[in-house]
Design an enzyme around this catalytic site. Sequence first.
Site, PDB file in Angstrom:
ATOM      1  CG  ASN A 163      -1.700   1.228   1.448  1.00  0.00           C
ATOM      2  OD1 ASN A 163      -1.775   2.067   0.548  1.00  0.00           O
ATOM      3  ND2 ASN A 163      -2.306   1.371   2.616  1.00  0.00           N
TER       4      ASN A 163
ATOM      5  CE  LYS B 137      -0.110   3.290   4.799  1.00  0.00           C
ATOM      6  NZ  LYS B 137      -0.204   3.440   6.238  1.00  0.00           N
TER       7      LYS B 137
ATOM      8  CG  HIS C  45      -5.900   1.843   5.073  1.00  0.00           C
ATOM      9  ND1 HIS C  45      -5.521   2.836   5.944  1.00  0.00           N
ATOM     10  CD2 HIS C  45      -4.858   0.989   4.977  1.00  0.00           C
ATOM     11  CE1 HIS C  45      -4.280   2.589   6.347  1.00  0.00           C
ATOM     12  NE2 HIS C  45      -3.852   1.481   5.768  1.00  0.00           N
TER      13      HIS C  45
ATOM     14  CD  GLU D 148      -3.137   5.553   6.685  1.00  0.00           C
ATOM     15  OE1 GLU D 148      -3.041   5.612   5.450  1.00  0.00           O
ATOM     16  OE2 GLU D 148      -2.256   5.051   7.420  1.00  0.00           O
TER      17      GLU D 148
ATOM     18  CD  GLU E  73      -3.487  -2.409   7.380  1.00  0.00           C
ATOM     19  OE1 GLU E  73      -2.367  -2.628   6.913  1.00  0.00           O
ATOM     20  OE2 GLU E  73      -4.130  -1.374   7.138  1.00  0.00           O
TER      21      GLU E  73
ATOM     22  N   GLY F 240       2.278   2.421  10.778  1.00  0.00           N
ATOM     23  CA  GLY F 240       3.228   3.508  10.605  1.00  0.00           C
ATOM     24  C   GLY F 240       3.872   3.960  11.907  1.00  0.00           C
TER      25      GLY F 240
ATOM     26  CB  SER G 289       5.005  -1.588  12.156  1.00  0.00           C
ATOM     27  OG  SER G 289       4.602  -0.232  12.352  1.00  0.00           O
TER      28      SER G 289
HETATM   29  P1  PGA Z   1       2.735   0.403   7.679  1.00  0.00           P
HETATM   30  O1  PGA Z   1       1.276   0.581   7.023  1.00  0.00           O
HETATM   31  O2  PGA Z   1       3.286  -0.893   7.136  1.00  0.00           O
HETATM   32  O3  PGA Z   1       3.515   1.587   7.226  1.00  0.00           O
HETATM   33  O4  PGA Z   1       2.536   0.350   9.159  1.00  0.00           O
HETATM   34  C1  PGA Z   1       0.423  -0.500   6.826  1.00  0.00           C
HETATM   35  C2  PGA Z   1      -0.860  -0.025   6.198  1.00  0.00           C
HETATM   36  O5  PGA Z   1      -1.370   1.024   6.625  1.00  0.00           O
HETATM   37  O6  PGA Z   1      -1.411  -0.666   5.301  1.00  0.00           O
END
Ligand code: PGA
Length: 249
Positions: free
Chosen positions: A9, A11, A94, A96, A166, A172, A211
């Site tokens: 992803n 983003k 997601h 976000e 997640e 992140g 992460s």
């Molecule tokens: P990250 O994000 O691996 O940077 O923690 C995962 C995601 O949001 O899909």
Amino acid sequence: MRRKVVAGNWKMHGSRAMARELVGQILAASPGGPEIILCPPSVYISEVVRLCEGSALMVGAQDLAERDGSGAFTGDVSADMLHDVGARWVLVGHSERREYHAETNDMLARKFDSAQKSGLTPILCVGETLAEREAGRVEEVIGEQIHAVIRANGIATFENAVLAYEPVWAIGTGKVATPAQAQEVHAFIRSQLAREDANIAGLTRVLYGGSVKPANAAELFAQPDVDGGLIGGASLAASDFLAICAAAR
Ligand code: PGA
């Protein structure tokens, strides 16, 4: 029996030049093993589809419009359009999107349905916040995120879908769920599907995200109910992403 999936992803990162370089490096390594999906920002989907042509790499979108078809919905990109430019997968819900765009479980059930109607496979993202975890509400929150989709679309809708757990507190942040924490929630997610249909529960892939890095991927992917990963930050560096794909063999 459940083939592993690794989805990157990106983003809101990247450019055409970055896409060419990153995809080029991934293709050069011709990673085998898991199904690999790249989810660039929507404006770069066509470019990434073109770059991946003739390879086993697949392309997904990060979001889609809630409504089918076309119409006066400025700024929205429909499932049909994403499919038309070559996407075959799409992230739905997601955290976000849930957080910054106030996407609700009911809205996401409609997006999930719209994706499938257009031939996209939805990757439904679920997960709890830190406050929800500390309040002992993990199962309640995730159960509702899944059951909203089942109520609206029926359990058979998961015959053609992937789930991603997640934990919001791990995205992140560098704070990864321990393999045992991930396994516990993944088993719970599978049990929620099994309440409706044991066969579908056994076949549905449940990815872990938050992460994931080369150093922790193998241990997470070794858990019996973890069927791969949804990778954010580490999907932007070819060497990290490839190492994670290798851990999913
Ligand atoms: P990250 O994000 O691996 O940077 O923690 C995962 C995601 O949001 O899909």
